[in-house]
Design an enzyme around this catalytic site. Structure first.
Site, PDB file in Angstrom:
ATOM      1  N   ASP A 153       5.863  -2.429  11.123  1.00  0.00           N
ATOM      2  CA  ASP A 153       5.481  -1.710  11.516  1.00  0.00           C
ATOM      3  C   ASP A 153       5.885  -1.505  12.505  1.00  0.00           C
ATOM      4  O   ASP A 153       5.888  -0.139  13.182  1.00  0.00           O
ATOM      5  CB  ASP A 153       3.312  -1.275  11.438  1.00  0.00           C
ATOM      6  N   HIS A 172      -2.872  -2.866   7.895  1.00  0.00           N
ATOM      7  CA  HIS A 172      -0.792  -2.308   7.517  1.00  0.00           C
ATOM      8  C   HIS A 172      -1.444  -1.365   6.773  1.00  0.00           C
ATOM      9  O   HIS A 172      -1.140  -1.926   4.882  1.00  0.00           O
ATOM     10  CB  HIS A 172      -0.213  -3.548   7.060  1.00  0.00           C
TER      11      HIS A 172
HETATM   12  N1  LIG Z   1       3.194  -6.352   4.759  1.00  0.00           N
HETATM   13  C1  LIG Z   1       4.367  -5.125   4.604  1.00  0.00           C
HETATM   14  O1  LIG Z   1       4.488  -5.037   5.795  1.00  0.00           O
HETATM   15  C2  LIG Z   1       4.895  -5.178   3.344  1.00  0.00           C
HETATM   16  C3  LIG Z   1       4.319  -5.826   2.165  1.00  0.00           C
HETATM   17  N2  LIG Z   1       4.947  -5.513   1.440  1.00  0.00           N
HETATM   18  C4  LIG Z   1       3.765  -6.595   0.084  1.00  0.00           C
HETATM   19  O2  LIG Z   1       5.012  -7.721  -0.345  1.00  0.00           O
HETATM   20  C5  LIG Z   1       4.618  -7.403  -1.644  1.00  0.00           C
HETATM   21  C6  LIG Z   1       6.566  -8.192  -2.629  1.00  0.00           C
HETATM   22  O3  LIG Z   1       6.686  -6.796  -2.223  1.00  0.00           O
HETATM   23  P1  LIG Z   1       8.065  -7.612  -3.328  1.00  0.00           P
HETATM   24  O4  LIG Z   1       8.859  -8.182  -2.939  1.00  0.00           O
HETATM   25  O5  LIG Z   1       8.800  -6.116  -3.043  1.00  0.00           O
HETATM   26  O6  LIG Z   1       7.382  -7.230  -4.641  1.00  0.00           O
HETATM   27  P2  LIG Z   1       8.289  -7.619  -6.058  1.00  0.00           P
HETATM   28  O7  LIG Z   1       6.864  -6.847  -7.447  1.00  0.00           O
HETATM   29  O8  LIG Z   1       9.501  -7.437  -6.282  1.00  0.00           O
HETATM   30  O9  LIG Z   1       7.600  -9.174  -5.573  1.00  0.00           O
HETATM   31  C7  LIG Z   1       6.139  -9.883  -6.254  1.00  0.00           C
HETATM   32  C8  LIG Z   1       6.622 -11.283  -6.805  1.00  0.00           C
HETATM   33  O10 LIG Z   1       5.213 -12.234  -6.887  1.00  0.00           O
HETATM   34  C9  LIG Z   1       5.286 -12.579  -7.800  1.00  0.00           C
HETATM   35  N3  LIG Z   1       3.164 -13.226  -8.046  1.00  0.00           N
HETATM   36  C10 LIG Z   1       3.261 -11.930  -8.641  1.00  0.00           C
HETATM   37  N4  LIG Z   1       1.277 -12.836  -8.853  1.00  0.00           N
HETATM   38  C11 LIG Z   1       1.836 -14.210  -7.961  1.00  0.00           C
HETATM   39  C12 LIG Z   1       1.046 -15.387  -8.107  1.00  0.00           C
HETATM   40  N5  LIG Z   1      -0.220 -15.441  -8.024  1.00  0.00           N
HETATM   41  N6  LIG Z   1       2.134 -15.999  -7.712  1.00  0.00           N
HETATM   42  C13 LIG Z   1       3.117 -16.504  -6.938  1.00  0.00           C
HETATM   43  N7  LIG Z   1       3.999 -15.080  -7.057  1.00  0.00           N
HETATM   44  C14 LIG Z   1       3.086 -14.690  -7.692  1.00  0.00           C
HETATM   45  C15 LIG Z   1       6.034 -11.796  -8.638  1.00  0.00           C
HETATM   46  O11 LIG Z   1       6.483 -12.371  -9.782  1.00  0.00           O
HETATM   47  C16 LIG Z   1       6.805 -11.147  -8.873  1.00  0.00           C
HETATM   48  O12 LIG Z   1       8.081 -12.268  -8.469  1.00  0.00           O
HETATM   49  C17 LIG Z   1       3.709  -6.697  -2.213  1.00  0.00           C
HETATM   50  O13 LIG Z   1       2.388  -6.185  -2.238  1.00  0.00           O
HETATM   51  C18 LIG Z   1       4.145  -5.489  -1.344  1.00  0.00           C
HETATM   52  O14 LIG Z   1       3.076  -4.452  -1.211  1.00  0.00           O
HETATM   53  C19 LIG Z   1       5.960  -5.097   1.095  1.00  0.00           C
HETATM   54  C20 LIG Z   1       6.953  -4.218   2.494  1.00  0.00           C
HETATM   55  C21 LIG Z   1       6.024  -4.306   3.776  1.00  0.00           C
HETATM   56  O1  LIG Z   2       4.233   0.883   1.506  1.00  0.00           O
HETATM   57  C1  LIG Z   2       4.692  -0.363   0.724  1.00  0.00           C
HETATM   58  O2  LIG Z   2       4.589   0.388  -0.735  1.00  0.00           O
HETATM   59  C2  LIG Z   2       5.283  -1.254   1.175  1.00  0.00           C
HETATM   60  C3  LIG Z   2       4.849  -1.556   2.494  1.00  0.00           C
HETATM   61  O3  LIG Z   2       3.520  -2.816   2.616  1.00  0.00           O
HETATM   62  C4  LIG Z   2       5.646  -0.915   3.239  1.00  0.00           C
HETATM   63  O4  LIG Z   2       7.191  -0.727   3.536  1.00  0.00           O
HETATM   64  O5  LIG Z   2       5.586  -1.136   5.026  1.00  0.00           O
END
Ligand SMILES: NC(=O)C1=CN([C@@H]2O[C@H](COP(=O)(O)OP(=O)(O)OC[C@H]3O[C@@H](n4cnc5c(N)ncnc54)[C@H](O)[C@@H]3O)[C@@H](O)[C@H]2O)C=CC1
Ligand SMILES: O=C([O-])CC(=O)C(=O)O
Length: 328
Positions: A160, A188
């Site tokens: 952000d 967030h």
């Molecule tokens: N804080 C932030 O600024 C942001 C947060 N996110 C969040 O990050 C997270 C991951 O996003 P992506 O990689 O795109 O999702 P994704 O769905 O591509 O990957 C998530 C991975 O986590 C694994 N997983 C699920 N439960 C698990 C567990 N108990 N232990 C270990 N691995 C586990 C899944 O098998 C999958 O491979 C989401 O919650 C998303 O909303 C995404 C973008 C920005």
């Molecule tokens: O909005 C979402 O689901 C992923 C996220 O946290 C971001 O891009 O900031």
């Protein structure tokens, strides 16, 4: 290479952020060009094979700093000896799921992970929670790691922060390097508050260089809803930019904020700026010697007060919801 490798555990390693993150950690962007790393990847059993494929690719890069890659489907093993924990894996919200369902599903992930960190992490462990809802997931993990200082649990608002830098730079036609003291306050989520009243552009307050209408009706909603806009455009949520922000967050925490600047991190509140003690909320933060501190003494105007209070109220609601589910 004489230094002992730093153990970096990444959860959700086979996901899309994981794929954008691991290669940059292994090439030295997380901890610097002199620090070897050992990667410890945690995945759910169904995704272990995909994580193995990523590990094969990491091997094929022949990174000089990469001391090894181990893959786990068990949190206790994955966090044993961990120095830097990147908690990326989370349960995404699916159709028909209410926020409470999401909090409960993620509680099932972050409670045992917090306990595993408590059981086996190295004394200097630093934890960054990326998986959403990041602030509250961090709170759950922290609550189950009573032997680890609460300050070591943080959640990511650096994406952000970086989004806010770019939007402001574009508006004022300046490079992002002309901007200092950007702040994201709160959660967030769409309630987050990107604050331009202390941000400096070429040494002058940013809010005085833009129209009020732009600040309130364009800048704030654009930054706060950028995640949704990326999903709309890309058909998938932010991955490379999220991985980049995770690298920035840990790098800044370990190596410090530049003189005369600060960053945004969601950290355990000590009551500063009226944010209830114990909530994991984003603040302006300086880092030095591997420790962070909330920037003190900023004047908060009425507009900012309302915005911060609204986001913090959401965090308190999330905390109460997970507490009533027995997750704290
Ligand atoms: N804080 C932030 O600024 C942001 C947060 N996110 C969040 O990050 C997270 C991951 O996003 P992506 O990689 O795109 O999702 P994704 O769905 O591509 O990957 C998530 C991975 O986590 C694994 N997983 C699920 N439960 C698990 C567990 N108990 N232990 C270990 N691995 C586990 C899944 O098998 C999958 O491979 C989401 O919650 C998303 O909303 C995404 C973008 C920005
Ligand atoms: O909005 C979402 O689901 C992923 C996220 O946290 C971001 O891009 O900031």
């Amino acid at each position: 290479m004489t230094r002992t490798p730093v153990n970096v555990t990444v959860t959700g390693a086979a996901g899309q952020i994981g794929y954008a993150l691991l290669f940059r950690i292994a090439s030295g962007h997380l901890l610097g060009p002199d620090t070897p790393v050992r990667l410890r990847l945690l995945e759910i059993p169904q995704a272990v094979k995909a994580a193995e494929g990523t590990a094969m690719e990491l091997d094929d890069c022949a990174f000089p700093l990469l001391a090894g890659v181990d893959i786990f489907d068990d949190a206790t093993a994955a966090f044993d000896g961990v120095n830097v924990a990147l908690l990326v894996g989370a349960r995404p919200r699916t159709k028909g799921m209410e926020r409470g369902d999401l909090l409960e599903a993620n509680g099932g992930i972050f409670k045992p992970q917090g306990a595993a960190i408590n059981a086996g992490a190295a004394d200097d462990v630093r934890v960054l929670v990326v998986g959403n809802p990041a602030n509250t997931n961090a709170l759950i993990a922290q609550a189950h790691a009573p032997d680890v200082p609460a300050a070591r649990f943080t959640a990511m608002t650096r994406l952000d922060h970086n989004r806010a830098l770019s939007q402001l730079a574009a508006k004022l036609s300046v490079p992002v390097s002309a901007i200092r003291k950007m702040t994201i306050w709160g959660n967030h989520s769409a309630t987050q508050y990107p604050d331009l009243y202390h941000t400096e552009v070429n040494g002058k307050i940013a809010a005085e260089q833009v129209e009020d209408g732009w600040l309130r009706d364009e800048f704030i909603p654009t930054v706060a809803k950028r995640g949704a806009a990326i999903i709309e455009a890309r058909g998938a949520s932010s991955a490379a930019s999220a991985a980049n922000a995770a690298i920035d967050h840990i790098h800044t925490w370990v190596h410090g904020t530049p003189e005369g600047d600060w960053t945004s991190m969601a950290v355990v509140s000590d009551g500063s700026y009226g944010v209830p003690e114990g909530l994991i909320s984003s603040f302006p933060v300086v880092a030095k010697g591997g420790e962070w501190e909330i920037v003190q003494g900023l004047d908060i105007n009425d507009f900012s007060r309302q915005r911060i209070d609204a986001s913090v109220a959401e965090l308190a609601e999330e905390r109460d919801a997970v507490s009533s589910l027995g997750l704290l």
